[in-house]
Design an enzyme around this catalytic site. Sequence first.
Site, mmCIF file in Angstrom:
data_model
loop_
_atom_site.group_PDB
_atom_site.id
_atom_site.type_symbol
_atom_site.label_atom_id
_atom_site.label_comp_id
_atom_site.label_asym_id
_atom_site.label_seq_id
_atom_site.Cartn_x
_atom_site.Cartn_y
_atom_site.Cartn_z
ATOM 1 N N HIS A 25 0.784 -1.286 0.046
ATOM 2 C CA HIS A 25 -0.198 -0.111 -0.261
ATOM 3 C C HIS A 25 0.809 1.223 0.072
ATOM 4 O O HIS A 25 2.052 1.180 -0.094
ATOM 5 C CB HIS A 25 -0.838 0.053 1.045
ATOM 6 C CG HIS A 25 -0.168 -0.284 2.463
ATOM 7 N ND1 HIS A 25 0.547 0.617 3.000
ATOM 8 C CD2 HIS A 25 -0.280 -1.500 3.253
ATOM 9 C CE1 HIS A 25 1.032 0.018 4.372
ATOM 10 N NE2 HIS A 25 0.829 -1.219 4.274
ATOM 11 N N HIS A 28 3.775 1.443 2.242
ATOM 12 C CA HIS A 28 5.296 0.613 1.667
ATOM 13 C C HIS A 28 5.754 1.718 0.697
ATOM 14 O O HIS A 28 6.984 1.643 0.394
ATOM 15 C CB HIS A 28 4.844 -0.545 1.176
ATOM 16 C CG HIS A 28 4.228 -1.692 2.175
ATOM 17 N ND1 HIS A 28 3.050 -2.145 2.026
ATOM 18 C CD2 HIS A 28 4.890 -2.239 3.198
ATOM 19 C CE1 HIS A 28 2.950 -3.073 2.970
ATOM 20 N NE2 HIS A 28 3.949 -3.067 3.795
ATOM 21 N N GLN A 52 6.661 -15.664 12.603
ATOM 22 C CA GLN A 52 6.181 -14.586 13.276
ATOM 23 C C GLN A 52 4.792 -14.538 13.556
ATOM 24 O O GLN A 52 4.588 -13.407 14.264
ATOM 25 C CB GLN A 52 6.880 -13.271 12.613
ATOM 26 C CG GLN A 52 6.037 -12.753 11.365
ATOM 27 C CD GLN A 52 6.810 -11.499 10.918
ATOM 28 O OE1 GLN A 52 7.756 -11.593 10.441
ATOM 29 N NE2 GLN A 52 5.990 -10.259 11.000
ATOM 30 N N GLU A 142 7.401 3.162 11.251
ATOM 31 C CA GLU A 142 6.962 3.530 12.506
ATOM 32 C C GLU A 142 5.634 3.109 13.250
ATOM 33 O O GLU A 142 5.454 3.044 14.411
ATOM 34 C CB GLU A 142 7.276 4.924 12.828
ATOM 35 C CG GLU A 142 8.618 5.639 12.858
ATOM 36 C CD GLU A 142 8.789 6.803 13.468
ATOM 37 O OE1 GLU A 142 7.818 7.495 13.489
ATOM 38 O OE2 GLU A 142 9.931 7.479 13.603
ATOM 39 N N LYS A 143 4.792 2.640 12.247
ATOM 40 C CA LYS A 143 3.526 1.928 12.717
ATOM 41 C C LYS A 143 3.979 0.526 13.763
ATOM 42 O O LYS A 143 3.476 0.451 14.744
ATOM 43 C CB LYS A 143 2.909 1.531 11.683
ATOM 44 C CG LYS A 143 1.378 0.868 12.255
ATOM 45 C CD LYS A 143 0.269 0.365 11.121
ATOM 46 C CE LYS A 143 1.074 -0.916 10.556
ATOM 47 N NZ LYS A 143 0.548 -2.057 11.593
ATOM 48 N N GLN A 147 8.824 -3.053 16.802
ATOM 49 C CA GLN A 147 9.481 -3.743 15.776
ATOM 50 C C GLN A 147 10.808 -3.039 15.290
ATOM 51 O O GLN A 147 12.029 -3.472 15.153
ATOM 52 C CB GLN A 147 8.799 -4.242 14.848
ATOM 53 C CG GLN A 147 9.543 -4.803 13.330
ATOM 54 C CD GLN A 147 8.703 -5.235 12.327
ATOM 55 O OE1 GLN A 147 8.115 -6.080 12.284
ATOM 56 N NE2 GLN A 147 8.500 -4.365 11.173
ATOM 57 N N SER A 179 -2.002 -0.193 6.759
ATOM 58 C CA SER A 179 -1.624 -1.455 7.177
ATOM 59 C C SER A 179 -2.006 -2.557 6.175
ATOM 60 O O SER A 179 -3.181 -2.513 5.537
ATOM 61 C CB SER A 179 -2.218 -2.071 8.486
ATOM 62 O OG SER A 179 -2.180 -3.399 8.817
HETATM 63 O O1 PAF Z 1 6.713 -5.480 9.265
HETATM 64 C C1 PAF Z 1 6.591 -6.214 8.544
HETATM 65 O O2 PAF Z 1 6.118 -6.606 7.386
HETATM 66 C C2 PAF Z 1 7.258 -7.806 8.743
HETATM 67 O O3 PAF Z 1 7.403 -7.863 10.124
HETATM 68 C C3 PAF Z 1 8.836 -7.725 8.306
HETATM 69 C C4 PAF Z 1 9.743 -6.804 8.874
HETATM 70 C C5 PAF Z 1 8.807 -7.763 6.827
HETATM 71 C C6 PAF Z 1 9.439 -9.220 8.646
HETATM 72 O O4 PAF Z 1 8.537 -10.151 8.274
#
Ligand code: PAF
Length: 274
Positions: A25, A28, A52, A142-143, A147, A179
């Site tokens: 989106h 990105h 994850q 930063e969303k 992470q 998102s």
């Molecule tokens: O933020 C994300 O989309 C994921 O956590 C990432 C950093 C690509 C790792 O899979």
Amino acid sequence: MSHHIDEIKANGKSVGFVPTMGALHNGHLSLVNKGLDQNDIVVVSIFVNPTQFDNQEDLVKYPRTLDADVTLLKTVSDTTIIVYAPTVEDIYGNNILSQSFTFEGLEHEMEGAFRDGHFDGVGTIVKRLLEIVKPDYAYFGEKDFQQLQIIKKLVELHHIPVKIIGCAIHRAEDGLAMSSRNARLTEVHRNIAPFIYRTLNSANEKFGTKSAQNVTEWVEKQFKRQPLLELEYFIIADTTTLKPVKRKSTKKTYRAFVAVYAGDIRLIDNIALN
Ligand code: PAF
């Protein structure tokens, strides 16, 4: 991929990297554009990382739109973006497991407390991708602020030669943080979802004069009155340690973090508190 990158680097070109799980989106694209401003080539990885996800249904239903993603990236640049879309086997072989990491306690807060094993999965895939792509700069939104802090720590603790760049949250016009999961919201939930950012903004205003506990109670009350959204947590935390604030100090900076269920879609957002 690794050989291709070696060739690019041998030609003296710099490499930026935007790791994603696809369903791209505008958020990105803003990372990709920042990467293109600062590098000759930008690698965009598209990989839905199984390790994850603490929720199997979320993994299965995660949107996968590779063709549309590639088409979208081509509108940005046809010559300076490389898409890397490995299979699960490429990355993990037949051992789909994460390494375990410690990130000086950052991993125990918020998302770490609510999503079992999540940051081990993120650490595993990001470390692996950084080893393959060997970028000069890597870009994260930063969303996912926690992470971002964890990846900065990963790079520091494991001496990975890359500069991590955090990029401001990209929002829809009505304030909802962009998102990939937004694509799965029902119309009713999509319409109510901007309530999250509106509440964060009000929390920010109140934090000027009220204690963290006061603001937290106020936010919890707002969500109780909103039956379409279920608050998982609202936490005001120190920007650096991510530990919940006990007593405000003028020497520290704070951020408010929120996780909310809109139906069965889990959304997160955060705001810097001034
Ligand atoms: O933020 C994300 O989309 C994921 O956590 C990432 C950093 C690509 C790792 O899979």
